[in-house]
Write a protein that holds these residues in place. Structure first.
Motif, PDB file in Angstrom:
ATOM      1  N   ILE A  14       0.872  -1.175   0.000  1.00  0.00           N
ATOM      2  CA  ILE A  14       0.000   0.000   0.000  1.00  0.00           C
ATOM      3  C   ILE A  14       0.910   1.227   0.000  1.00  0.00           C
ATOM      4  CG2 ILE A  14      -1.813   1.275   1.222  1.00  0.00           C
ATOM      5  CD1 ILE A  14      -2.730  -1.440   0.108  1.00  0.00           C
ATOM      6  N   THR A  15       0.554   2.225  -0.819  1.00  0.00           N
ATOM      7  CA  THR A  15       1.357   3.441  -0.919  1.00  0.00           C
ATOM      8  C   THR A  15       0.812   4.534  -0.008  1.00  0.00           C
ATOM      9  OG1 THR A  15       0.033   4.418  -2.679  1.00  0.00           O
ATOM     10  CG2 THR A  15       1.821   2.931  -3.347  1.00  0.00           C
ATOM     11  N   GLU A  16       1.531   5.658   0.024  1.00  0.00           N
ATOM     12  CA  GLU A  16       1.100   6.829   0.794  1.00  0.00           C
ATOM     13  C   GLU A  16      -0.286   7.302   0.384  1.00  0.00           C
ATOM     14  OE1 GLU A  16       5.140   9.290   1.715  1.00  0.00           O
ATOM     15  OE2 GLU A  16       4.476   9.214  -0.390  1.00  0.00           O
ATOM     16  N   ALA A  17      -0.634   7.121  -0.880  1.00  0.00           N
ATOM     17  CA  ALA A  17      -1.943   7.555  -1.392  1.00  0.00           C
ATOM     18  C   ALA A  17      -2.999   6.452  -1.255  1.00  0.00           C
ATOM     19  CB  ALA A  17      -1.825   7.991  -2.849  1.00  0.00           C
ATOM     20  N   ASN A  18      -2.689   5.419  -0.470  1.00  0.00           N
ATOM     21  CA  ASN A  18      -3.604   4.306  -0.214  1.00  0.00           C
ATOM     22  C   ASN A  18      -3.959   3.518  -1.481  1.00  0.00           C
ATOM     23  OD1 ASN A  18      -4.857   2.759   1.778  1.00  0.00           O
ATOM     24  ND2 ASN A  18      -6.845   3.675   1.342  1.00  0.00           N
ATOM     25  N   LYS A  19      -2.998   3.399  -2.388  1.00  0.00           N
ATOM     26  CA  LYS A  19      -3.155   2.609  -3.613  1.00  0.00           C
ATOM     27  C   LYS A  19      -2.314   1.354  -3.491  1.00  0.00           C
ATOM     28  CE  LYS A  19      -5.356   5.923  -5.865  1.00  0.00           C
ATOM     29  NZ  LYS A  19      -6.661   5.845  -6.390  1.00  0.00           N
ATOM     30  N   GLU A  20      -2.709   0.310  -4.204  1.00  0.00           N
ATOM     31  CA  GLU A  20      -1.933  -0.933  -4.211  1.00  0.00           C
ATOM     32  C   GLU A  20      -0.873  -0.897  -5.301  1.00  0.00           C
ATOM     33  OE1 GLU A  20      -4.127  -4.578  -4.519  1.00  0.00           O
ATOM     34  OE2 GLU A  20      -5.205  -4.222  -2.650  1.00  0.00           O
ATOM     35  N   SER A  54       2.031   6.955  -6.958  1.00  0.00           N
ATOM     36  CA  SER A  54       1.136   7.260  -5.839  1.00  0.00           C
ATOM     37  C   SER A  54       1.878   7.359  -4.507  1.00  0.00           C
ATOM     38  CB  SER A  54      -0.005   6.240  -5.758  1.00  0.00           C
ATOM     39  OG  SER A  54       0.499   4.933  -5.614  1.00  0.00           O
ATOM     40  N   THR A  59       3.118   0.165   3.502  1.00  0.00           N
ATOM     41  CA  THR A  59       2.586  -0.996   4.211  1.00  0.00           C
ATOM     42  C   THR A  59       2.677  -2.235   3.323  1.00  0.00           C
ATOM     43  OG1 THR A  59       0.960   0.422   5.304  1.00  0.00           O
ATOM     44  CG2 THR A  59       0.543  -1.940   5.398  1.00  0.00           C
ATOM     45  N   LYS A  61       0.943  -5.464   2.290  1.00  0.00           N
ATOM     46  CA  LYS A  61      -0.435  -5.968   2.356  1.00  0.00           C
ATOM     47  C   LYS A  61      -0.488  -7.489   2.302  1.00  0.00           C
ATOM     48  CE  LYS A  61      -4.973  -5.827   0.291  1.00  0.00           C
ATOM     49  NZ  LYS A  61      -5.776  -5.466  -0.858  1.00  0.00           N
TER      50      LYS A  61
END
Length: 74
Positions: A14-20, A54, A59, A61
């Motif tokens: 997961i990136t800072e922009a909440n993208k996978e 992004s 994180t 996942k």
């Protein structure tokens, strides 16, 4: 054409922009464990090895092995 089998290790972050973001490793060694994959993912995050459009990977996942078998019809 002969039958073919391929295997990849997919590390999903997961990136800072909440993208996978998925990092794919071709032909991983046999017997890769979840603990090994998680350790590699933690290192990738800690050392900021990859960047994405992004943002940074923040994180881990999931990790999975994907196997594909192709059988030619004759």
């Amino acid at each position: 054409m002969a039958d073919t089998n391929t295997k990849t290790l997919e590390l999903v972050f997961i990136t800072e922009a909440n993208k996978e973001v998925t990092v794919v490793v071709k032909d991983p060694k046999d017997g890769v464990t979840l603990a090994e994959a998680q350790a590699v993912m933690a290192t990738i995050i800690a050392k900021n090895i990859f960047s994405s459009t992004s943002g940074d990977l923040v994180t881990a996942k999931e990790a999975q092995i994907r196997q594909l078998a192709i059988t030619e019809l004759t």
